[in-house]
Motif scaffolding. Structure first.
Motif, PDB file in Angstrom:
ATOM      1  N   THR A   1      -3.494   2.758  -3.285  1.00 37.10           N
ATOM      2  CA  THR A   1      -2.782   4.034  -3.205  1.00 37.10           C
ATOM      3  C   THR A   1      -3.759   5.070  -2.676  1.00 37.10           C
ATOM      4  O   THR A   1      -4.753   5.394  -3.336  1.00 37.10           O
ATOM      5  CB  THR A   1      -2.235   4.467  -4.575  1.00 37.10           C
ATOM      6  N   ASP A   2      -3.495   5.567  -1.483  1.00 39.86           N
ATOM      7  CA  ASP A   2      -4.390   6.529  -0.838  1.00 39.86           C
ATOM      8  C   ASP A   2      -3.704   7.882  -0.725  1.00 39.86           C
ATOM      9  O   ASP A   2      -2.476   8.005  -0.821  1.00 39.86           O
ATOM     10  CB  ASP A   2      -4.778   6.031   0.553  1.00 39.86           C
TER      11      ASP A   2
ATOM     12  N   PRO B   1       0.851  -1.194   0.000  1.00 33.72           N
ATOM     13  CA  PRO B   1       0.000   0.000   0.000  1.00 33.72           C
ATOM     14  C   PRO B   1       0.888   1.246   0.000  1.00 33.72           C
ATOM     15  O   PRO B   1       2.006   1.237   0.526  1.00 33.72           O
ATOM     16  CB  PRO B   1      -0.787  -0.104   1.314  1.00 33.72           C
ATOM     17  N   HIS B   2       0.394   2.321  -0.587  1.00 34.45           N
ATOM     18  CA  HIS B   2       1.118   3.583  -0.595  1.00 34.45           C
ATOM     19  C   HIS B   2       0.186   4.692  -0.107  1.00 34.45           C
ATOM     20  O   HIS B   2      -1.008   4.698  -0.413  1.00 34.45           O
ATOM     21  CB  HIS B   2       1.630   3.927  -1.995  1.00 34.45           C
ATOM     22  N   LEU B   3       0.748   5.581   0.648  1.00 29.93           N
ATOM     23  CA  LEU B   3      -0.033   6.708   1.187  1.00 29.93           C
ATOM     24  C   LEU B   3       0.699   8.005   0.858  1.00 29.93           C
ATOM     25  O   LEU B   3       1.878   8.168   1.198  1.00 29.93           O
ATOM     26  CB  LEU B   3      -0.207   6.562   2.700  1.00 29.93           C
TER      27      LEU B   3
ATOM     28  N   SER C   1      -5.614   1.709   4.881  1.00 33.03           N
ATOM     29  CA  SER C   1      -4.813   1.281   3.733  1.00 33.03           C
ATOM     30  C   SER C   1      -4.945  -0.229   3.540  1.00 33.03           C
ATOM     31  O   SER C   1      -4.844  -0.996   4.493  1.00 33.03           O
ATOM     32  CB  SER C   1      -3.343   1.647   3.945  1.00 33.03           C
ATOM     33  N   LYS C   2      -5.144  -0.623   2.295  1.00 30.85           N
ATOM     34  CA  LYS C   2      -5.239  -2.037   1.956  1.00 30.85           C
ATOM     35  C   LYS C   2      -4.131  -2.399   0.968  1.00 30.85           C
ATOM     36  O   LYS C   2      -3.539  -1.532   0.331  1.00 30.85           O
ATOM     37  CB  LYS C   2      -6.607  -2.341   1.344  1.00 30.85           C
TER      38      LYS C   2
ATOM     39  N   PRO D   1      -0.388  -2.339   5.677  1.00 29.81           N
ATOM     40  CA  PRO D   1      -1.854  -2.349   5.608  1.00 29.81           C
ATOM     41  C   PRO D   1      -2.446  -2.055   6.980  1.00 29.81           C
ATOM     42  O   PRO D   1      -1.896  -2.429   8.019  1.00 29.81           O
ATOM     43  CB  PRO D   1      -2.169  -3.784   5.172  1.00 29.81           C
TER      44      PRO D   1
ATOM     45  N   HIS E   1      -4.262   4.302   9.332  1.00 31.44           N
ATOM     46  CA  HIS E   1      -3.212   5.288   9.560  1.00 31.44           C
ATOM     47  C   HIS E   1      -3.866   6.646   9.815  1.00 31.44           C
ATOM     48  O   HIS E   1      -4.844   7.006   9.169  1.00 31.44           O
ATOM     49  CB  HIS E   1      -2.271   5.382   8.356  1.00 31.44           C
TER      50      HIS E   1
END
Length: 318
Positions: free
Chosen positions: A192-193, A131-133, A187-188, A166, A169
């Motif tokens: 990309t959140d 996952p990316h934030l 986040s999964k 994941p 956050h």
């Protein structure tokens, strides 16, 4: 040692000593500036074996900290590989991704190509799952801090998709310990959140509160005067004593003159009278000056020093 590492075929925990001399030489040069890890291979081996047993039982929550502890006691590349594998199985994908990268670099430094290739492959396998934030911030963050969970983000990372584990956050905008704004995201894997915090409407910090003295010492909570019993006038007392002594001497001179002349001398009597008046006035003046009365006396305090952000102040009664 006979322990094996499932994630690296039959590789053992022990480090590679192929290039011991260069490594030791580099370590000797770096001792003055780099922190030295604890060196306890026996304890490291014991922790490693316990962690391996926990891994076989899929008890990753207890196994991973023991792999970490073993590595800190003796940074063997095999331990790092097992630690990365444990963290990955625990679901901490971003941390595992970072550990695989560290293991790859360590294996390359030690000239261990098979393990370097293994770590490279495992890290690449995680790439599509991560996952990316992305954290965006509007406005200036001067005097503020942006945190992802409890990790403070450097402003250069704003707008950059960062790998995260994941789960939930929370991104916060803080001033000191005060949370001014926050946003949460779940986040999964593969997602990309993005989170945006607006700092443009954040009020400025309150002006620094500096307590200024409203009264000088001796006022307010400190008494300015005290009531004391004192002599009315030391000067009057001293003057009365002097006048009485002089009057006594003059009176004696006058009395002597009168006694030596027959029928008395007018000048002698005059001198005697003046001396008597002076003597009596001196006694009266001394008695009045020596009287005890109550009077307000100003209290004197030692100077007090106050140091402010931009000034130094001394206050007191001088």
């Amino acid at each position: 040692m006979t322990t094996s590492c499932p994630v690296a075929a039959d590789f053992e925990r022990r480090r590679s000593f192929r290039f011991v001399a260069p490594v030791l030489a580099f370590a000797a040069l770096s001792l003055g500036s780099a922190p030295v890890l604890a060196n306890d291979p026996a304890a490291a081996e014991a922790l490693f074996r316990v962690a391996k047993g926990l891994m076989e039982k899929k008890n990753y929550a207890e196994a991973c900290p023991k792999f970490e502890g073993s590595y800190k006691l003796d940074p063997a590349i095999g331990t790092k590989l097992n630690w990365a594998d444990c963290v990955e199985k625990q679901g901490q994908l971003a941390r595992a991704w970072a550990l695989w990268g560290e293991a790859r670099d360590q294996a390359k430094r030690e000239g261990d190509k098979p393990r370097a290739d293994l770590a490279t492959r495992r890290q690449k396998e995680l790439d599509p799952r991560l996952p990316h934030l992305t954290v965006q911030v509007k406005g200036s963050v001067e005097g503020l801090g942006v945190y992802r969970d409890e990790v403070k983000l450097d402003p250069v990372t704003f707008g950059v998709p960062l790998p995260v584990d994941p789960g939930k956050h929370v991104v916060t905008l803080r001033r000191g310990n005060d949370v001014l704004k926050e946003a949460a995201v779940e986040s999964k894997e593969k997602a990309t959140d993005e989170v945006t915090l607006d700092a443009t409407d954040v009020p400025p910090p309150p002006p620094e509160q500096v307590t200024q003295p409203q009264t000088m010492p001796g006022q307010g909570d400190k008494p300015k005067y005290r009531i004391a019993t004192v002599r009315r006038s030391t000067g009057m007392l001293a003057g009365g004593v002097v006048l009485g002594v002089v009057g006594g001497i003059v009176g004696l001179v006058g009395a002597g003159t009168v006694g030596l002349s027959r029928g008395g001398s007018p000048g002698g009597w005059a001198t005697l009278g003046v001396g008597a008046v002076m003597f009596g006035g001196g006694i009266a003046l001394g008695v009045i000056g020596n009287q005890k009365i109550q009077r307000k006396l100003e209290v004197t305090y030692m100077p007090e020093v106050f140091i402010g952000p931009s000034s130094v102040m001394v206050r007191g009664v001088f």
